[in-house]
Design an enzyme around this catalytic site. Sequence first.
Site, mmCIF file in Angstrom:
data_model
loop_
_atom_site.group_PDB
_atom_site.id
_atom_site.type_symbol
_atom_site.label_atom_id
_atom_site.label_comp_id
_atom_site.label_asym_id
_atom_site.label_seq_id
_atom_site.Cartn_x
_atom_site.Cartn_y
_atom_site.Cartn_z
ATOM 1 N N LYS A 47 16.651 26.724 13.505
ATOM 2 C CA LYS A 47 16.234 28.035 14.007
ATOM 3 C C LYS A 47 17.437 28.654 14.713
ATOM 4 C CE LYS A 47 12.474 26.656 16.212
ATOM 5 N NZ LYS A 47 11.210 26.661 16.996
ATOM 6 N N ALA A 105 39.114 65.233 13.624
ATOM 7 C CA ALA A 105 39.632 64.344 14.665
ATOM 8 C C ALA A 105 38.929 62.997 14.571
ATOM 9 C CB ALA A 105 39.431 64.957 16.054
ATOM 10 N N CYS A 148 45.348 45.423 19.562
ATOM 11 C CA CYS A 148 44.477 44.425 20.182
ATOM 12 C C CYS A 148 45.165 43.068 20.336
ATOM 13 C CB CYS A 148 43.192 44.259 19.364
ATOM 14 S SG CYS A 148 42.186 45.763 19.316
ATOM 15 N N GLY A 187 39.056 58.574 16.054
ATOM 16 C CA GLY A 187 39.593 57.551 16.947
ATOM 17 C C GLY A 187 39.231 57.710 18.410
#
Length: 564
Positions: free
Chosen positions: A435, A281, A44, A283
């Site tokens: 809030k 498995a 990433c 990912g």
Amino acid sequence: MSKKVLIVGGVAGGASAAARLRRLNEDFEIIMFEKGEYISFANCGLPYYIGDSIKNRAFLLVQTVEGMKERFKLDVRNLSEVIEIDRKNKKVKVKNHKTGDIYEETYDELILSPGAMPKIPYIEGIKSADNLFTLRNIADTDRIKNYVDINKPQKALVIGGGFIGLEMVENLQKRGVEVTLVHSRNQVMKPVDYEMASILHNHLIEKGVKLILEDKPAKIENKGRKVTLLSGKEIETDMIILSIGVTPESKIAKDAGLEVNSKGAIVVNSKMRTSDENIYAVGDAVQVIDFVNKKPTMIPLAWPANRQGRLVADIISGKDVKYKGTLGSLVAKVFDLTVAATGNNEKTLKELKIPYEAIHIHPVSHAGYYPGAAQVSFKMLFDPNTGKVLGAQGVGKDGVDKRIDLIANSIKAGFTVYDLQDIEVCYAPPYNSAKDPVNIMGYYGANIMENIVENTQWYEIDDLVKNNEFILDVREEYEVANGSIPNTVNIPLGQLRKRLNEIPKDKKIYVCCQVGLRGYIACTILNQYGYNTSNIDGGYKTYSSIKNSEKLVKSQDESVKVAL
């Protein structure tokens, strides 16, 4: 009892499984195969290294072969590709790319973490392009960065407006490259809905990106220096980034007769077990269950891969645990904005015919009187019968991710809009308002559940105007002067009670303000005087953002040369 476990693929899922297995089982024989050079890297972070935000390439390497071997006593074999699975005899065939040798390895349990590879569509001339890149791993990153460093391209074409595409747009522009983004759909960032993506469209164009939507390449010429789109538009470019999505890298699973779905994803159960009880498995290559709608889907993200890898290690170690499904929580940086989402979007709910209500709010990121407060936009979807939260999206400069994280946790906990009202958050002016936006979405949703207010959505407005419905704008006159929905009647909220005689009782009153709050207040007043009202959700802010985006995109579209 000691076991021999083979793991095919590293990075998030495989490396997580390997480390957890060793922590729980010192006596296991664990062998991890990775066909590439690097077993665990920050995929990433790759676009940010290309853009020079990350200066040191070594920072991308989460774990090295030597580090994994020493810390976890693993047999790590990089540049080694598992090319065949013999399920009957419980062994795999491996090709060593360093030597070219092919050998076999037996297993008791096998974990597949092969990941997903970039989609490469058929485009006339694509094979002749010597300046076309995809981005998946360190090797791809090095190729792109070296090309930019050495060739210093002036123009780039990015094809595809998902995560990688948007991150590459920003990082190439940061390197001084003029970028054109072409996307085949009517919006970028598919996980969010159109009106939320419109905010990104505006921002991309403001940042100098040429954005072309609902178009795609038909022909590539001059070794990738000229691209003609289906519309006939011609784009001159020095480099091309292809980022139209990924497809599961599941060939060895298919060849072994394991069950895969129509898109090639490996089918697993809640234990991440495939159709073979000794093969798991995890990912990007697997089919998962959507946590909200309970339908099978594919969600190639880092969190699910890490979680699944750890779970499989626990299951092989004898723990009774299950994977509960994937929410698809995501976040991305798009220049100065953050976009985040979790759960189901409106498109998905409509497609699956799941009942929902949608709400939009535009609060500030923290107390408005403290410096640096910026407006953020949120959308939430919930079940109109139970109030259960189904999904949420956010776009803004600050504080978006933490609110979407809160809602992600709320969905996992089975919260309703009423529960959101009771989320007690940290408050101090630099960080929040008394809030929180999540509380506000809870209050708003509860008002709809209790029939205190009715909503009208942005996509209904043009029909209201066309049908000459009564639209009441309760903003101040100076606000209306800066833009409004066509054919509205303006009565500022503060004057509303004194001017009730100007509002017909024989028609439904659609009320608009800037962001929805004053419209809601006006509806509560009018309802108590016998009027039938509906608040235009998200106010003029949501509507105008979409209209401005469409104008900007059209204007850019018309500026691109069309081949005759």
